[in-house]
Design a protein around this motif. Structure first.
Motif: not given
Length: 396
Positions: A205-223
């Motif tokens: 759950e923590a990692h999933r939320e981290m990834m959602l935050k990372a997508v928002t901060a990047h705008g677009v990117g790879t895994a």
């Protein structure tokens, strides 16, 4: 069908997501402004190098312009709205995200030096906690039995190893910094109760939320881009990102010339041209992932601090210069506080850039930065293909 983005779209989305796309606010910056920009970035990397200014103060200037550096310290150590933790590296993170890092803290395994303390000095680790509990804020050197450094200048004392272990597992937190020295205190006295006592999520759950935050901060990117932001394994990041896609929280996209699947928020803010102008510390969230900026901006960047001076190509502590929607130049800067001068030790324009146009905009940015640092003027050295145009612009 997947949304297809051009390389130009990817640049614009990335710059906009990092709050670098427009002119800085035309007002006095307050603590709420600083808080909002950190939350937009998600992370703010901490670094001790002070050639111009310590790195964690610079991204806020890059986005907001002139502000009082004390606002960041107030936010961290008085307001306790951000806290220090190990994320991408040592970072400030919004305090409401403390819960996301607790699974990582709980899973931490002691490394060799900690194991040696446990074996050779039974009770010492517990004693360190007791000292802090009784005395309050302490540096590692103030701990009883801290000892001497175990190696060269970066070697830790026994006290430092113990304090850092308790910090890594969440028993201690950083309550203050003075002259950059860490002051440790019990976590329950640093993290506000309303954030400390919320339910700890599972690791997934923590990692999933981290990834959602990372997508928002990047705008677009790879895994791999998103994994790097929070120091996750690539396979773990990819699993969590695909779960977010299935949940309808983010979308998969394809980007021109990218060989890996890409991800973006459900709603992409805009792909209109950006009008950025900012000098970026080597540890700015836009540029700290060197492979990512090479892929997006065709900008090959390596920090040369540990390269012998004669072998450096661009300089000791080089700031990329973002202009419009490109990284157009790189400058090696040093603040000579005794002389009141911001030194441009070298300046290089990227291939194909208009030197006069870049130099004119860079001059404005350098003067703004000098004023923010309390320096009187900007002086250009002799190294780099942009120096002639920059010297000419500085005369105006």
């Amino acid at each position: 069908m997947l949304l297809s983005l051009s390389k130009q779209d990817a640049k614009r989305i990335t710059i906009r997501a990092q709050r670098l796309s427009a002119a800085r606010p035309d007002k006095q910056i307050n603590i709420d402004d600083v808080s909002q920009v950190i939350r937009a970035m998600g992370l703010l990397q901490i670094d001790s190098v002070n050639v111009c200014v310590r790195s964690h103060y610079m991204p806020i200037f890059s986005r907001l312009g002139v502000y009082d550096q004390d606002l960041l310290d107030q936010l961290a150590y008085k307001e306790k709205a951000v806290f220090e933790t190990w994320a991408h590296a040592a970072c400030f993170v919004p305090v409401e995200d403390h819960r996301l890092f607790r699974p990582r803290m709980n899973a931490k395994e002691p490394r060799r030096h900690v194991v040696e303390i446990m074996a050779n000095r039974p009770g010492y680790l517990e004693g360190v906690l007791q000292q802090v509990r009784e005395q309050g804020l302490l540096t590692a050197s103030e701990l009883d039995g801290a000892g001497k450094r175990s190696g060269p200048w970066w070697g830790y004392t026994t006290g430092k190893i113990a304090a850092e272990w308790h910090f890594a597992v969440g028993a201690l937190s950083i309550a203050d910094r003075r002259n950059f020295a860490r002051y440790y205190d019990l976590t329950e006295r640093v993290i506000p109760e309303r954030h400390l006592n919320v339910l700890t999520p599972s690791e997934a759950e923590a990692h999933r939320e981290m990834m959602l935050k990372a997508v928002t901060a990047h705008g677009v990117g790879t895994a791999e881009d998103f994994a790097d932001y929070y120091h996750l394994k690539n396979t773990e990041a990819r699993t969590r990102l695909n779960e977010l896609v299935e949940m309808g929280a983010i979308r998969e996209v394809e980007v021109e010339d990218w060989n890996e699947p890409a991800y973006a928020p459900l709603k992409i803010e805009s792909t209109e041209p950006t009008h950025a102008r900012a000098l970026l510390t080597p540890f700015d969230p836009l540029v700290w992932n060197r492979g990512r900026i090479e892929r997006i901006f065709d900008f090959f960047y390596r920090i040369e601090i540990y390269v012998p001076e004669k072998k450096r190509q661009y300089g000791y502590y080089v700031y990329p210069f973002l202009l419009g929607e490109d990284l157009v130049a790189r400058v090696d800067l040093k603040a000579d506080r005794h002389k009141g001068v911001l030194q441009v030790k070298s300046a290089f324009a990227e291939k194909g850039q208009d030197h006069d146009y870049v130099a004119s905009n860079l001059t404005n940015e350098l003067r703004l930065m000098a004023g923010w640092l309390g320096l009187d003027r900007v002086v250009a050295g002799r190294k780099g293909n942009l120096i002639p145009a920059l010297r000419s612009a500085l005369k105006n």
